[in-house]
Write a protein that holds these residues in place. Structure first.
Motif, PDB file in Angstrom:
ATOM      1  N   ASN A   1       0.824  -1.215   0.000  1.00  0.00           N
ATOM      2  CA  ASN A   1       0.000   0.000   0.000  1.00  0.00           C
ATOM      3  C   ASN A   1       0.855   1.260   0.000  1.00  0.00           C
ATOM      4  O   ASN A   1       0.462   2.277  -0.590  1.00  0.00           O
ATOM      5  CB  ASN A   1      -0.952  -0.015   1.197  1.00  0.00           C
ATOM      6  N   LEU A   2       2.035   1.206   0.634  1.00  0.00           N
ATOM      7  CA  LEU A   2       2.931   2.362   0.615  1.00  0.00           C
ATOM      8  C   LEU A   2       3.427   2.643  -0.800  1.00  0.00           C
ATOM      9  O   LEU A   2       3.541   3.810  -1.211  1.00  0.00           O
ATOM     10  CB  LEU A   2       4.116   2.122   1.551  1.00  0.00           C
ATOM     11  N   MET A   3       3.702   1.595  -1.572  1.00  0.00           N
ATOM     12  CA  MET A   3       4.134   1.769  -2.958  1.00  0.00           C
ATOM     13  C   MET A   3       3.046   2.438  -3.802  1.00  0.00           C
ATOM     14  O   MET A   3       3.327   3.286  -4.649  1.00  0.00           O
ATOM     15  CB  MET A   3       4.501   0.412  -3.564  1.00  0.00           C
ATOM     16  N   VAL A   4       1.804   2.042  -3.558  1.00  0.00           N
ATOM     17  CA  VAL A   4       0.680   2.662  -4.280  1.00  0.00           C
ATOM     18  C   VAL A   4       0.569   4.143  -3.911  1.00  0.00           C
ATOM     19  O   VAL A   4       0.410   5.013  -4.783  1.00  0.00           O
ATOM     20  CB  VAL A   4      -0.651   1.933  -3.961  1.00  0.00           C
ATOM     21  N   ILE A   5       0.674   4.440  -2.611  1.00  0.00           N
ATOM     22  CA  ILE A   5       0.551   5.827  -2.136  1.00  0.00           C
ATOM     23  C   ILE A   5       1.655   6.699  -2.731  1.00  0.00           C
ATOM     24  O   ILE A   5       1.387   7.800  -3.235  1.00  0.00           O
ATOM     25  CB  ILE A   5       0.612   5.873  -0.586  1.00  0.00           C
ATOM     26  N   ILE A   6       2.902   6.219  -2.698  1.00  0.00           N
ATOM     27  CA  ILE A   6       4.030   6.988  -3.241  1.00  0.00           C
ATOM     28  C   ILE A   6       3.864   7.199  -4.737  1.00  0.00           C
ATOM     29  O   ILE A   6       4.067   8.310  -5.252  1.00  0.00           O
ATOM     30  CB  ILE A   6       5.363   6.274  -2.931  1.00  0.00           C
ATOM     31  N   SER A   7       3.489   6.137  -5.457  1.00  0.00           N
ATOM     32  CA  SER A   7       3.348   6.218  -6.918  1.00  0.00           C
ATOM     33  C   SER A   7       2.310   7.255  -7.326  1.00  0.00           C
ATOM     34  O   SER A   7       2.578   8.147  -8.130  1.00  0.00           O
ATOM     35  CB  SER A   7       2.960   4.851  -7.492  1.00  0.00           C
ATOM     36  N   ILE A   8       1.118   7.144  -6.761  1.00  0.00           N
ATOM     37  CA  ILE A   8       0.024   8.043  -7.161  1.00  0.00           C
ATOM     38  C   ILE A   8       0.277   9.462  -6.668  1.00  0.00           C
ATOM     39  O   ILE A   8      -0.038  10.439  -7.359  1.00  0.00           O
ATOM     40  CB  ILE A   8      -1.324   7.505  -6.646  1.00  0.00           C
ATOM     41  N   SER A   9       0.870   9.611  -5.498  1.00  0.00           N
ATOM     42  CA  SER A   9       1.125  10.942  -4.957  1.00  0.00           C
ATOM     43  C   SER A   9       2.259  11.655  -5.694  1.00  0.00           C
ATOM     44  O   SER A   9       2.205  12.872  -5.889  1.00  0.00           O
ATOM     45  CB  SER A   9       1.476  10.856  -3.464  1.00  0.00           C
ATOM     46  N   HIS A  10       3.265  10.903  -6.113  1.00  0.00           N
ATOM     47  CA  HIS A  10       4.456  11.517  -6.715  1.00  0.00           C
ATOM     48  C   HIS A  10       4.250  11.892  -8.191  1.00  0.00           C
ATOM     49  O   HIS A  10       4.580  13.011  -8.590  1.00  0.00           O
ATOM     50  CB  HIS A  10       5.644  10.568  -6.586  1.00  0.00           C
ATOM     51  N   PHE A  11       3.735  10.972  -8.989  1.00  0.00           N
ATOM     52  CA  PHE A  11       3.651  11.189 -10.433  1.00  0.00           C
ATOM     53  C   PHE A  11       2.391  11.971 -10.809  1.00  0.00           C
ATOM     54  O   PHE A  11       1.270  11.512 -10.565  1.00  0.00           O
ATOM     55  CB  PHE A  11       3.695   9.850 -11.175  1.00  0.00           C
ATOM     56  N   LYS A  12       2.588  13.133 -11.401  1.00  0.00           N
ATOM     57  CA  LYS A  12       1.469  14.019 -11.735  1.00  0.00           C
ATOM     58  C   LYS A  12       0.527  13.389 -12.749  1.00  0.00           C
ATOM     59  O   LYS A  12      -0.667  13.685 -12.772  1.00  0.00           O
ATOM     60  CB  LYS A  12       2.003  15.355 -12.265  1.00  0.00           C
ATOM     61  N   GLN A  13       1.052  12.516 -13.601  1.00  0.00           N
ATOM     62  CA  GLN A  13       0.223  11.872 -14.611  1.00  0.00           C
ATOM     63  C   GLN A  13      -0.826  10.959 -13.981  1.00  0.00           C
ATOM     64  O   GLN A  13      -1.842  10.647 -14.602  1.00  0.00           O
ATOM     65  CB  GLN A  13       1.105  11.065 -15.572  1.00  0.00           C
ATOM     66  N   LEU A  14      -0.582  10.562 -12.751  1.00  0.00           N
ATOM     67  CA  LEU A  14      -1.505   9.647 -12.070  1.00  0.00           C
ATOM     68  C   LEU A  14      -2.537  10.386 -11.216  1.00  0.00           C
ATOM     69  O   LEU A  14      -3.325   9.754 -10.522  1.00  0.00           O
ATOM     70  CB  LEU A  14      -0.718   8.675 -11.179  1.00  0.00           C
ATOM     71  N   HIS A  15      -2.535  11.706 -11.265  1.00  0.00           N
ATOM     72  CA  HIS A  15      -3.478  12.496 -10.473  1.00  0.00           C
ATOM     73  C   HIS A  15      -4.828  12.578 -11.189  1.00  0.00           C
ATOM     74  O   HIS A  15      -5.215  13.608 -11.729  1.00  0.00           O
ATOM     75  CB  HIS A  15      -2.926  13.901 -10.207  1.00  0.00           C
ATOM     76  N   THR A  16      -5.531  11.448 -11.210  1.00  0.00           N
ATOM     77  CA  THR A  16      -6.848  11.351 -11.843  1.00  0.00           C
ATOM     78  C   THR A  16      -7.886  10.994 -10.783  1.00  0.00           C
ATOM     79  O   THR A  16      -7.533  10.487  -9.709  1.00  0.00           O
ATOM     80  CB  THR A  16      -6.853  10.265 -12.940  1.00  0.00           C
ATOM     81  N   PRO A  17      -9.175  11.241 -11.066  1.00  0.00           N
ATOM     82  CA  PRO A  17     -10.223  10.886 -10.086  1.00  0.00           C
ATOM     83  C   PRO A  17     -10.177   9.426  -9.656  1.00  0.00           C
ATOM     84  O   PRO A  17     -10.274   9.123  -8.453  1.00  0.00           O
ATOM     85  CB  PRO A  17     -11.512  11.216 -10.841  1.00  0.00           C
ATOM     86  N   THR A  18     -10.027   8.504 -10.606  1.00  0.00           N
ATOM     87  CA  THR A  18      -9.975   7.082 -10.265  1.00  0.00           C
ATOM     88  C   THR A  18      -8.822   6.782  -9.317  1.00  0.00           C
ATOM     89  O   THR A  18      -8.976   6.087  -8.312  1.00  0.00           O
ATOM     90  CB  THR A  18      -9.820   6.217 -11.534  1.00  0.00           C
ATOM     91  N   ASN A  19      -7.641   7.325  -9.644  1.00  0.00           N
ATOM     92  CA  ASN A  19      -6.463   7.077  -8.815  1.00  0.00           C
ATOM     93  C   ASN A  19      -6.557   7.751  -7.451  1.00  0.00           C
ATOM     94  O   ASN A  19      -5.928   7.308  -6.486  1.00  0.00           O
ATOM     95  CB  ASN A  19      -5.209   7.518  -9.553  1.00  0.00           C
ATOM     96  N   MET A  20      -7.322   8.839  -7.358  1.00  0.00           N
ATOM     97  CA  MET A  20      -7.563   9.453  -6.051  1.00  0.00           C
ATOM     98  C   MET A  20      -8.292   8.475  -5.133  1.00  0.00           C
ATOM     99  O   MET A  20      -7.978   8.367  -3.942  1.00  0.00           O
ATOM    100  CB  MET A  20      -8.394  10.731  -6.216  1.00  0.00           C
TER     101      MET A  20
END
Length: 338
Positions: free
Chosen positions: A40-59
């Motif tokens: 879960n920490l890997m998911v949190i870091i990935s989505i929080s760090h990469f701007k391309q992943l800042h989507t509603p679904t990924n939120m």
């Protein structure tokens, strides 16, 4: 016979297991906790760090990963000691706090799963209006509900002792003991917990994913028929649609399968135990609780490890590339897929 608190009358009986049993149990549970935290920490870091992943679904996925991480960090270690030793060494107030947090985070994780299914429904069944319907504001409301409702339900039920309603005498005479911490539900509270934390969100997931599957299957069939009418030059598209159909069926099957396998036994026993005069052995209850925790361990694998972008993000994290300048703007994929 060994007691949890030798100097106090009415103390709980401590487990008499030898180290041959206790050590492997601790090892398995610690491994499960570390896997939950790491995944879960890997998911949190990935989505929080990469701007391309800042989507509603990924939120939504990120919020669920935070819930599952907190479950592994705040709840599972204390549950591990309770499960192996059959004793609670952390005081009665912390017992209530732990039980409330346990119910809250477990329910919040299930709520997130339910809202993710709603998000996927609009993405697959109404793609043209998806961005208009599932905006950032809508997702923030989903996240707020997923945290607030379980919190109010869990802390209200435990600290107001609503979980004992109708079975107070039975609990204090035959179940409660000093040095123990029990997740106890009366008939009324057991049904309420079953409906709120499992049946309602689970039914929403089942209905929505069922509809998504049949609509996706129909769309794939339509593409296949259309391609057949045009010419043989579109065989690649036909094969692609078949692969997408199989992948959709496989993913939805895994999502529902993991959820039902992990949580169904626990909630089924929770709702029937009061009606069978609490004949379900405490050991079995512990096993089923840990099966429920396993859902939080598997969530990052089901919802993130399946995505190619996560594998690329994971490599960048492991090799320290996320510390490079402008790494947050790195393109993990060419186009955003809903």
């Amino acid at each position: 016979m060994t007691f949890c608190q030798e100097a106090i009358n009415g103390s709980c009986i401590k487990n008499s297991w030898t180290n041959i049993i206790r050590i492997p149990m601790y090892c398995v549970m610690i491994l499960l906790i570390l896997t939950t935290l790491a995944g879960n920490l890997m998911v949190i870091i990935s989505i929080s760090h990469f701007k391309q992943l800042h989507t509603p679904t990924n939120m939504l996925i990120n919020s669920m990963a935070i819930v599952d991480f907190l479950l592994g960090f705040l709840v599972m270690p204390y549950s591990m000691v309770r499960s192996v030793e059959k004793c609670w060494y952390f005081g009665e107030i912390f017992c209530k706090l732990h039980t409330s947090t346990d119910i809250m985070l477990s329910s919040a994780s299930i709520f997130h799963l339910s809202f993710i299914s709603v998000d996927r429904y609009f993405a697959v069944c109404d793609p043209l209006r998806y961005k208009a319907k599932i905006s950032v504001l809508v997702v923030l409301v989903m996240i707020a509900i997923s945290w607030a409702v379980p919190a109010i339900f869990a802390f209200g039920m435990i600290f107001l002792e609503l979980n004992l309603k109708g079975a107070e005498e039975l609990y204090y005479k035959h179940i409660h003991c000093k040095g123990g911490c029990f997740v106890f539900f009366s008939k009324i509270s057991g049904i309420l917990a079953f409906m709120t934390s499992f049946y309602i969100p689970g039914s929403i997931m089942l209905c929505i994913y069922g509809k998504i599957y049949f609509i996706a299957k129909g769309q794939a069939r339509s593409i296949k028929n259309a391609n057949q009418k045009i010419q043989n030059g579109f065989e690649e598209k036909q094969q692609l649609s078949r692969r997408k159909e199989k992948k959709a069926a496989k993913t939805l099957g895994i999502v529902m399968g993991v959820f039902l396998i992990c949580w169904c036994p626990f909630f089924f026993c929770t709702v029937i135990d009061p009606f069978t005069d609490y004949t379900i052995p405490p050991f079995l209850n512990d096993v089923l609780i840990w099966f429920g925790y396993l859902n939080s361990t598997l969530n990052p694998m089901v919802y993130a490890f399946f995505y190619p972008w996560f594998q690329r993000a994971l490599k960048m994290i492991f090799f320290g590339k996320v510390f490079k300048r402008n790494s947050s703007r790195c393109q993990l994929f060419l186009e955003l897929n809903t």
